[in-house]
Design a protein around this motif. Structure first.
Motif, PDB file in Angstrom:
ATOM      1  N   SER A  79       0.834  -1.209   0.000  1.00 26.82           N
ATOM      2  CA  SER A  79       0.000   0.000   0.000  1.00 26.82           C
ATOM      3  C   SER A  79       0.864   1.252   0.000  1.00 26.82           C
ATOM      4  N   ASP A 127      -5.886  -1.506  -4.869  1.00 27.73           N
ATOM      5  CA  ASP A 127      -5.297  -2.066  -3.653  1.00 27.73           C
ATOM      6  C   ASP A 127      -6.338  -2.973  -2.993  1.00 27.73           C
ATOM      7  N   GLU A 128      -6.181  -4.260  -3.174  1.00 32.86           N
ATOM      8  CA  GLU A 128      -7.109  -5.275  -2.674  1.00 32.86           C
ATOM      9  C   GLU A 128      -8.543  -5.057  -3.168  1.00 32.86           C
TER      10      GLU A 128
END
Ligand code: ATP
Ligand code: MG
Length: 339
Positions: free
Chosen positions: A64, A181-182
């Motif tokens: 991240s 991000d995810e």
């Protein structure tokens, strides 16, 4: 064409040292002692237009943090980043016109505004021409089924609906580069598949570049042609899926049940493979009720093996399993940990 360039980038976080107890808290107010955390250490990579790159790493590896630097939210402690010719942390707004971002853990959407108004706002913010907007919206609606919940305020959406909405918001202005991000965290398999489909489709149609982090390795296996692995802030693998599999041994197993199982020894089964081409990883093991044959697909095929077994035994049943990328990534983490 190169759209992303990350060059010797490091990021350190300084956090004030904590001292225990009340006296400690007072001490903390007056001293300036810090602990320094190297979240990202000297990372470099280039990404070509149209690539879908999986960015992998264990919890706290620095994924991240890297994404936040590429989107301009954080500034690197050292090194340089360029996204489509723009330095994101210097020209954050200009960069924002070119990129789309989804942080799966946290929505980027306005909580109280109905979704349809959200998209109208984004249209104005990005200054998207009416025709382009319409075409884009219809396309995204087609893939993600936004009309089912478009009138609802964002706060009333289910997690899956919210993620679809977030993804559409990140893509509405036709960005060149999209950071996810995810993007599939907490989604059921059906919605996960929808999200992957949308990514694939956008990539095919508009040649959009994607970088995604995920802990779901199926995402990576289904989407990415290239993966970058980081461990404790250090890059430890960058290359194709295929190369990763061959470098770290991509093994498959066949579990075979045969009649008269008790009377057949491990050696007897091994003997049928004499003269067959295989690698040193090739192995036959007798378990409680079956034989497990481990082999490398680059050297022999399932049919090579099964033909020999059929010729010598009366096979009742068999199951073929491939080693998932999970096992390979675990191996990379372990090796990186030993460094
Ligand atoms: N703002 C911050 N201040 C201090 N430390 C931070 C900050 N942001 C991240 N860190 C630390 O940097 C390291 C990397 O964090 P990061 O969020 O990039 O990991 P990640 O790979 O995204 O992990 P996860 O898979 O859990 O999301 C962690 O040790 C984290 O605690
Ligand atoms: Mg993270």
């Amino acid at each position: 064409m190169k759209v992303i360039s990350v060059c010797n980038v490091s990021k350190q976080f300084k956090t004030p040292k904590k001292f225990p107890g009340f006296k400690g808290a007072l001490k903390g107010l007056f001293t300036r002692e810090y602990t320094v955390k190297n979240a990202v250490s000297n990372i470099s990579f280039d990404i070509e237009e149209g690539e879908i790159v999986g960015y992998l790493g264990a919890n706290g590896a620095g994924k991240s943090t890297t994404i936040k630097m590429m989107t301009g939210i954080l500034t690197p402690s050292s090194g340089t980043i360029s996204i489509d010719g723009i330095v994101p942390y210097e020209k954050r707004e200009k960069n924002a016109m070119n990129i789309g971002v989804v942080f799966g853990q946290r929505t980027q959407l306005w909580w109280d505004i109905p979704l349809n108004e959200t998209y109208t706002l984004l249209k104005n913010m990005y200054d998207i021409p009416e025709d382009a907007y319409r075409e884009r919206f219809e396309f995204l609606d087609g893939v993600l089924g936004l009309h089912e919940f478009i009138m609802q305020p964002v706060r009333t959406l289910s997690l899956g609906q919210r993620m679809k909405a977030d993804l559409a918001a990140a893509l509405i202005h036709n960005p060149k580069v999209v950071f996810l991000d995810e993007p599939t965290i907490g989604l059921d398999v059906v919605v996960k598949e929808k999200v992957r489909e949308a990514i694939r489709e956008i990539n095919r149609r508009y040649n959009t570049t994607f970088i995604l982090t995920t802990h779901d390795l199926h995402d990576i296996e289904e989407l990415s042609t290239r993966i970058i692995v980081i461990d404790k802030g250090v890059k430890c693998y960058d290359g194709s899926m295929e190369n990763l599999k061959s470098q770290y041994g991509y093994l498959s197993t066949i579990t075979v049940r045969i009649q008269d199982f008790a009377a057949v020894s491990e050696d007897a089964v091994k003997a049928v493979f004499d003269g067959m081409k295989h690698s040193s990883e090739f192995n036959v093991k007798k378990t409680e009720d079956s034989f497990v044959i481990t082999f490398n697909k680059q050297f022999c095929t399932v049919s090579d093996i099964m033909q020999r077994l059929f010729a010598s035994f009366s096979v009742a049943d068999f199951v073929v399993q491939e080693t998932g990328i999970e096992d390979i990534v675990k191996k990379i983490y372990l090796e990186a940990g030993e460094r």
